[in-house]
Design an enzyme around this catalytic site. Structure first.
Site, PDB file in Angstrom:
ATOM      1  CB  VAL A   1     -70.647 101.814  -9.173  1.00 38.01           C
ATOM      2  CG1 VAL A   1     -71.508 100.566  -9.056  1.00 38.01           C
ATOM      3  CG2 VAL A   1     -69.478 101.572 -10.121  1.00 38.01           C
ATOM      4  CG  ASP A   2     -76.661 105.452  -7.834  1.00 35.58           C
ATOM      5  OD1 ASP A   2     -77.047 104.687  -6.935  1.00 35.58           O
ATOM      6  OD2 ASP A   2     -77.116 106.593  -8.004  1.00 35.58           O
ATOM      7  CB  SER A   3     -76.858  99.349  -6.830  1.00 37.21           C
ATOM      8  OG  SER A   3     -76.879  99.802  -5.487  1.00 37.21           O
TER       9      SER A   3
ATOM     10  NE  ARG B   1     -81.276 107.221  -6.496  1.00 37.84           N
ATOM     11  CZ  ARG B   1     -80.172 107.794  -6.956  1.00 37.84           C
ATOM     12  NH1 ARG B   1     -80.229 108.543  -8.032  1.00 37.84           N
ATOM     13  NH2 ARG B   1     -79.016 107.635  -6.362  1.00 37.84           N
TER      14      ARG B   1
END
Length: 466
Positions: free
Chosen positions: A228-230, A384
């Site tokens: 999980v990488d916000s 990103r």
């Protein structure tokens, strides 16, 4: 007036009056340093201060430096030695330890076999030894163990010699710029150490590794551990994981390209909709497929799509669309094997270096092997930067996403590599549309890392007709 006291490794200030005697200062320093007044050695401007003299008579002025040390006691044990002797008399194990630790002038032990036997019998003792010592004891390698003890003694002697030279310099001329700089560094180091001790006492968890956020999911009926990488704007999956999940047949290759960020990595395409099981719910997801990278990175696009919230208090990932689902974050022993291996490597490196600093997490949570680091960095950077101008992962040409098969302009075709510079890396960089000299300079600046060099060249401009 204020005088600066240098008591290795501390530096502090004390207020005194000109009529105060050196003896009264020694009484004050006894409570601070723990050195009895009669054993204190005070040096000012290279001269020893006598107890009966006053500050004025000793020419001590405001902001002067006084070096505090312990007067050598040839025939008397120090309080620490006396305390150790009393403890040894009360504790037989302590007495055996003192006997086994008797050393020669070079630091080697007089009876190394007794020390090794005692270490094997005492878990408390062997648990406090450095790893190289423990390994030497387990191998019954007396020569290696003695070598380690000699190294320790040599290190102590070097440190003592350095401290002595520094104290002589500090007492020589306190107004010398070099001396002032050393005093300032001592004060700064004392503040750093105090800050470290405070953090270690009140925030000990800050010195341990942080477990990255992983949850269990199912993609197309196959179990995966999702990172999980916000901070990643796009959810991505590696080609190997996509093949295990049997979704490579759904990849839209019109979305193929190259992700460029810190490094670069090929984008194979995108799976526009694939069934994912989240707890008891089945939800569609869109996933970008990378040639290399983390198995499955659950990015911000899907976190927003399903109104997820990262609840660190309950240690769960909550999905708010439909019936609420709370996926528990995985514990350290449940993480993917590659991540656990990376964390173990970092921990061993930290112990080997003797550093107490917290390790820096590897790219994408350390989920990659070192050989995949550059590609993973590019993948994460692409995720990103997906919403940045010219960086969206859409079909057709884009400034930072180009089809891998696209060639550079004919005028920039690479020249054959010569035998002296003849790196295939230079040829591949030139194939992207850069001139040879520029490729060689940037590649040298990146220590031969081709992926980093390509990224830097594109950031500088040019290449592939840009």
């Amino acid at each position: 007036m204020l005088v600066t006291i240098s008591f290795d490794p501390d530096v502090f200030q004390i207020e005194v009056k000109p009529e105060d005697t050196v003896a009264s200062l020694q009484e004050t320093l006894e409570g601070v340093s723990g050195i009895p007044a009669r054993q204190q050695l005070l040096v000012h401007n290279g001269k020893e201060l006598t107890a009966s003299s006053t500050m004025a008579a000793s020419s001590v002025q405001d902001q002067d430096l006084i070096v505090l040390g312990r007067r050598p006691q040839a025939s008397q044990q120090t309080p620490q030695q006396q305390q150790a002797g009393r403890a040894a008399a009360a504790d037989p194990l302590q007495a055996r330890m003192q006997q086994a630790m008797r050393s020669r002038p070079d630091g080697s032990l007089e009876d190394i076999q007794a020390f090794m036997e005692l270490a094997r019998q005492s878990p408390q003792l062997i648990g406090g030894l450095p790893e190289p010592m423990v390994q030497a004891i387990n191998r019954n390698d007396t020569e290696e163990l003695q070598r380690i003890f000699r190294q320790i003694q040599a290190h102590r002697q070097a440190e003592a010699k350095e401290r002595q030279a520094e104290m002589e310099l500090l007492s020589a001329d306190p107004f010398d710029p070099e001396v002032q700089a050393k005093i300032a560094e001592r004060i700064r180091q004392a503040q750093v150490e105090e800050n470290y001790q405070t953090a270690y006492e009140y925030m000990p968890e800050s010195f341990s590794q942080v477990t990255m956020l992983y949850v269990d999911m199912e993609v197309n009926g196959h179990k995966v551990k999702a990172f999980v990488d916000s901070g990643a704007q796009t959810s991505i999956m590696s080609q190997a994981a996509a093949e295990r999940c049997a979704i490579m047949r759904l990849v839209d290759k019109r979305f193929a390209g190259i992700a460029r960020g810190v490094g670069s990595a090929p984008i194979l395409g995108r799976v526009h909709s694939v069934n994912a099981k989240i707890g008891s719910q089945h939800l569609p997801m869109s996933i970008t497929i990378m040639e290399k990278g983390p198995d499955f990175l659950f990015g911000l696009d899907m976190l927003r799509r399903y109104q997820c919230s990262i609840d660190l208090k309950a240690n769960v990932l909550r999905f708010s669309v439909g019936p609420e689902v709370a996926l528990p974050f995985l514990h350290e022993h449940e993480l993917p094997e590659a991540v656990r291996f990376e964390m173990q490597q970092e921990e061993e490196a930290q112990k080997a270096s003797g550093s107490g600093a917290a390790p820096v997490p590897a790219a994408s949570g350390g989920a990659l092997k070192p050989s995949d680091a550059a590609a993973a960095a590019g993948a994460a950077a692409a995720a990103r930067a997906a919403s940045a101008p010219g960086a969206s992962l859409v079909p057709g040409p884009a400034p930072t996403v180009q089809p891998p098969q696209q060639a550079g302009p004919p005028s920039r075709a690479p020249a054959p590599a010569s035998s002296d510079d003849g790196s295939d890396k230079v040829n591949r960089l030139m194939a992207l549309g850069f001139d040879r000299q520029q490729c060689m300079e940037v590649l040298a600046a990146c220590n031969g890392n081709e992926e980093h060099a390509a990224s830097l060249l594109f950031e500088m401009g040019g290449g592939l007709g840009f």
